[in-house]
Write a protein that holds these residues in place. Structure first.
Motif, PDB file in Angstrom:
ATOM      1  N   VAL A 186       1.489   9.285   3.390  1.00 20.74           N
ATOM      2  CA  VAL A 186       2.221  10.608   3.329  1.00 20.74           C
ATOM      3  C   VAL A 186       3.252  10.735   4.635  1.00 20.74           C
ATOM      4  N   ALA A 187       2.539  10.156   5.725  1.00 20.21           N
ATOM      5  CA  ALA A 187       3.412  10.441   6.955  1.00 20.21           C
ATOM      6  C   ALA A 187       4.555   9.429   7.056  1.00 20.21           C
ATOM      7  N   ILE A 225       1.002  -1.387  -0.199  1.00 23.53           N
ATOM      8  CA  ILE A 225      -0.025   0.104  -0.027  1.00 23.53           C
ATOM      9  C   ILE A 225       0.909   1.227   0.065  1.00 23.53           C
ATOM     10  N   LEU A 226       2.096   1.353   0.856  1.00 24.58           N
ATOM     11  CA  LEU A 226       2.812   2.346   0.637  1.00 24.58           C
ATOM     12  C   LEU A 226       3.465   2.570  -0.520  1.00 24.58           C
ATOM     13  N   GLY A 234      -8.166  10.476   2.262  1.00 22.13           N
ATOM     14  CA  GLY A 234      -8.683   9.538   3.274  1.00 22.13           C
ATOM     15  C   GLY A 234      -7.516   9.261   4.245  1.00 22.13           C
ATOM     16  N   GLU A 235      -7.751   8.650   5.188  1.00 23.02           N
ATOM     17  CA  GLU A 235      -6.847   8.332   6.222  1.00 23.02           C
ATOM     18  C   GLU A 235      -5.636   7.485   5.738  1.00 23.02           C
ATOM     19  N   ILE A 236      -5.858   6.656   4.682  1.00 24.68           N
ATOM     20  CA  ILE A 236      -4.813   5.851   4.171  1.00 24.68           C
ATOM     21  C   ILE A 236      -3.976   6.756   3.205  1.00 24.68           C
ATOM     22  N   ALA A 237      -4.341   7.642   2.437  1.00 23.83           N
ATOM     23  CA  ALA A 237      -3.430   8.529   1.795  1.00 23.83           C
ATOM     24  C   ALA A 237      -2.495   9.364   2.828  1.00 23.83           C
ATOM     25  N   ALA A 278      -1.966  15.137  -0.630  1.00 19.96           N
ATOM     26  CA  ALA A 278      -2.841  14.571   0.465  1.00 19.96           C
ATOM     27  C   ALA A 278      -2.807  15.188   1.736  1.00 19.96           C
ATOM     28  N   ARG A 279      -1.474  15.614   2.109  1.00 18.35           N
ATOM     29  CA  ARG A 279      -1.364  16.157   3.418  1.00 18.35           C
ATOM     30  C   ARG A 279      -2.399  17.391   3.611  1.00 18.35           C
ATOM     31  N   SER A 280      -2.352  18.156   2.631  1.00 16.18           N
ATOM     32  CA  SER A 280      -3.540  19.408   2.881  1.00 16.18           C
ATOM     33  C   SER A 280      -4.708  19.138   2.248  1.00 16.18           C
TER      34      SER A 280
END
Length: 165
Positions: A65-66, A15-16, A58-61, A51-53
């Motif tokens: 990013v994190a 997924i990453l 969604g949470e997965i994206a 996706a950060r902003s």
């Protein structure tokens, strides 16, 4: 992030790397020289970081990013892709990528069904951003087609792979 705990370690690695896969599929459709590949790679990175902003991401994206903000996360993503794609021809690599994206969609649909639609839409957006990053068939960046027929076909293939779950 809590969503990451929904997946096994190998599932998360796949997924990453999925945003990289979505971008690479388009780049492999019609590589446009060193400059075009460079522009498409930058576009993939920008789409990932947006996706950060993005309130709609969604949470997965956001979890991707994190993880990608750390050298360990980037290394995991690169290594898992390298293991799957090393030594492949561009055509074989593209087919492998589409199969991997199908597997990502299946995993996300099974383990995070409420997050799956937003995540798959975001991956499609990453692919579209890459396709639009570099004109195809022009001369020194002038003229040409914004998104080539081969890239359009690959965008369709990516969408099919993501909905095939």
């Amino acid at each position: 992030m809590a969503i990451k705990a929904s997946f096994g370690a190998d599932e998360w690695k796949l997924i990453l790397g999925s945003p990289l896969l979505a971008g690479m599929a388009v780049t492999l459709a019609e590589p446009n020289g060193l400059w075009g590949v460079f522009k498409e790679s930058l576009a993939s990175g920008r789409a990932l970081l947006s996706a950060r902003s993005d309130a709609d991401a969604g949470e997965i994206a956001k979890a991707i990013v994190a993880d990608m903000e750390s050298s360990e996360g980037r290394g995991e993503a690169r290594e898992s892709l390298r293991a799957e794609l090393a030594g492949k021809t561009p055509a074989d690599a593209k087919q492998n990528i589409l199969a991997m994206l199908t597997r990502v969609a299946q995993i996300v649909d099974a383990k995070a069904p409420t997050e799956a639609p937003a995540f798959k839409t975001w991956l499609s957006h990453v692919a579209e951003t890459v396709a639009e990053a570099s004109s195809e068939g022009g001369f020194m960046g002038f003229g040409g087609t914004q998104v080539s027929a081969a890239e359009k076909a690959t965008l369709t293939d990516v969408a099919k792979a993501l909905s095939a779950a």
